[in-house]
Structure formats: structure tokens, C-alpha cells
Design a protein around this motif. Structure first.
Motif, mmCIF file in Angstrom:
data_model
loop_
_atom_site.group_PDB
_atom_site.id
_atom_site.type_symbol
_atom_site.label_atom_id
_atom_site.label_comp_id
_atom_site.label_asym_id
_atom_site.label_seq_id
_atom_site.Cartn_x
_atom_site.Cartn_y
_atom_site.Cartn_z
ATOM 1 N N MET A 36 0.827 -1.308 0.161
ATOM 2 C CA MET A 36 -0.034 0.122 0.036
ATOM 3 C C MET A 36 0.796 1.218 -0.106
ATOM 4 N N ASP A 37 0.385 2.211 -0.696
ATOM 5 C CA ASP A 37 1.026 3.355 -0.608
ATOM 6 C C ASP A 37 0.116 4.600 -0.543
ATOM 7 N N ALA A 38 0.756 5.951 -0.243
ATOM 8 C CA ALA A 38 -0.182 6.869 -0.121
ATOM 9 C C ALA A 38 -1.166 7.320 -1.352
ATOM 10 N N GLU A 39 -0.565 7.194 -2.844
ATOM 11 C CA GLU A 39 -1.227 7.447 -3.722
ATOM 12 C C GLU A 39 -2.398 6.459 -3.949
ATOM 13 N N THR A 40 -2.208 5.182 -3.806
ATOM 14 C CA THR A 40 -3.334 4.203 -3.757
ATOM 15 C C THR A 40 -4.312 4.295 -2.848
ATOM 16 N N LEU A 41 -4.169 4.718 -1.723
ATOM 17 C CA LEU A 41 -5.105 4.908 -0.562
ATOM 18 C C LEU A 41 -5.835 6.114 -1.122
ATOM 19 N N LEU A 42 -4.930 7.130 -1.556
ATOM 20 C CA LEU A 42 -5.754 8.479 -1.996
ATOM 21 C C LEU A 42 -6.766 8.278 -2.984
ATOM 22 N N ALA A 43 -6.420 7.326 -3.985
ATOM 23 C CA ALA A 43 -7.660 7.203 -4.974
ATOM 24 C C ALA A 43 -8.683 6.422 -4.300
ATOM 25 N N HIS A 44 -8.364 5.449 -3.497
ATOM 26 C CA HIS A 44 -9.493 4.555 -2.713
ATOM 27 C C HIS A 44 -10.417 5.664 -2.031
ATOM 28 N N CYS A 45 -9.715 6.560 -1.320
ATOM 29 C CA CYS A 45 -10.640 7.527 -0.515
ATOM 30 C C CYS A 45 -11.575 8.453 -1.538
ATOM 31 N N ASP A 78 -5.675 -5.038 2.434
ATOM 32 C CA ASP A 78 -7.064 -5.189 2.408
ATOM 33 C C ASP A 78 -7.516 -4.597 3.791
ATOM 34 N N GLU A 79 -6.747 -4.913 4.954
ATOM 35 C CA GLU A 79 -7.496 -4.476 6.148
ATOM 36 C C GLU A 79 -7.196 -3.009 6.537
ATOM 37 N N LEU A 80 -6.067 -2.686 5.790
ATOM 38 C CA LEU A 80 -6.158 -1.059 5.638
ATOM 39 C C LEU A 80 -7.274 -0.227 5.006
ATOM 40 N N LEU A 81 -7.666 -1.190 3.555
ATOM 41 C CA LEU A 81 -8.733 -0.484 2.961
ATOM 42 C C LEU A 81 -9.984 -0.409 3.683
ATOM 43 N N GLU A 82 -10.261 -1.781 4.449
ATOM 44 C CA GLU A 82 -11.281 -1.914 5.175
ATOM 45 C C GLU A 82 -11.504 -0.908 6.536
ATOM 46 N N ALA A 83 -10.199 -0.777 6.914
ATOM 47 C CA ALA A 83 -10.215 0.517 7.899
ATOM 48 C C ALA A 83 -10.530 1.895 7.599
ATOM 49 N N VAL A 84 -10.082 2.188 6.487
ATOM 50 C CA VAL A 84 -10.507 3.639 5.558
ATOM 51 C C VAL A 84 -11.837 3.364 5.420
ATOM 52 N N ASP A 85 -12.489 2.430 5.011
ATOM 53 C CA ASP A 85 -14.099 2.123 4.675
ATOM 54 C C ASP A 85 -14.887 2.609 5.868
#
Length: 121
Positions: free
Chosen positions: A1-10, A93-100
Motif C-alpha cells: 500500500m502507498d499514499a497514492e493508492t489509498l488517496l485514490a481509494h478514498c 485489504d485491512e487498511l482499505l477496510e479500516a478506511v471504509d
């Protein structure tokens, strides 16, 4: 995971938008309109800050599961906010779920008129 990928997810979440109120390298991600918008993710190069639980007791589960990669956020940690590190023991996947989950908990607290269409899908 990186900041750019998480930014796009958010930013793919209904009603999400980037703001930089403190002139940091990376933005915070909010939901809700303008001044009434509420932060659901604090992005950083090394991790993300999220509303990890309704209270500190629930959020502490992250600290027990990932003691080297989860920490209480300064200033707002007492309200259930944690920092979760990228590239460590926490699976992507847990990082993405935490953001969700952070997103859902923040949107649920907005007045109904401020909640974006499709937020609970």
C-alpha cells in the motif's frame, strides 16, 4: 500500500474530497460539504490516520493485533483515532477496510441532508 493508492481509494467514495487545511505534503480526506465537511482519513507517506473505533476501547484492538504498525493518534486518539502504517504487518485489504469503516462512521454522524447518495452501499 502507498499514499497514492489509498488517496485514490478514498476519493472514489461518494462525496469524498481532498482538503489541505494545514499545508501538509498530503491532504486529509473529508466527506460532507464545505465547512461542514468531516475528516475520515489523514493521509501520510508512511500510513493513514482513521477513526478505528467508536471509542478508545474498540480502537485498541488494532494496537493489540499490530503493536508495531498501529498507534494512537496524537490529540484525537482518545476519540478512537489510530495511525496505521503502510508496508508492515497490516495487510492492504485491512487498511482499505479500516478506511471504509472510518468513512462509514463519519458519514453516519453527518446530518441526513449532508450524507452523499450511495454512501451506505
Amino acid at each position: 500500500m502507498d499514499a497514492e493508492t489509498l488517496l485514490a481509494h478514498c476519493l472514489a467514495k461518494p462525496g469524498a474530497w481532498a482538503d489541505n487545511p494545514w499545508d501538509h505534503e498530503l491532504p486529509v480526506i473529508k466527506v460532507g460539504s464545505g465547512e461542514r465537511g468531516k475528516i475520515f482519513a489523514f493521509l501520510g507517506r508512511d500510513g493513514v490516520g482513521v477513526k478505528a473505533g467508536a471509542n478508545r476501547e474498540v480502537a485498541d484492538e488494532w494496537l493489540h493485533r499490530y503493536p508495531d504498525d498501529a498507534s494512537v493518534m496524537a490529540y484525537i486518539g482518545r476519540s478512537g483515532w489510530n495511525n496505521l502504517a503502510f508496508g508492515g504487518a497490516i495487510p492492504d485489504d485491512e487498511l482499505l477496510e479500516a478506511v471504509d469503516e472510518s468513512y462509514r462512521s463519519i458519514v453516519a454522524k453527518l446530518p441526513k441532508s449532508q450524507r452523499p447518495d450511495g454512501w451506505d452501499a
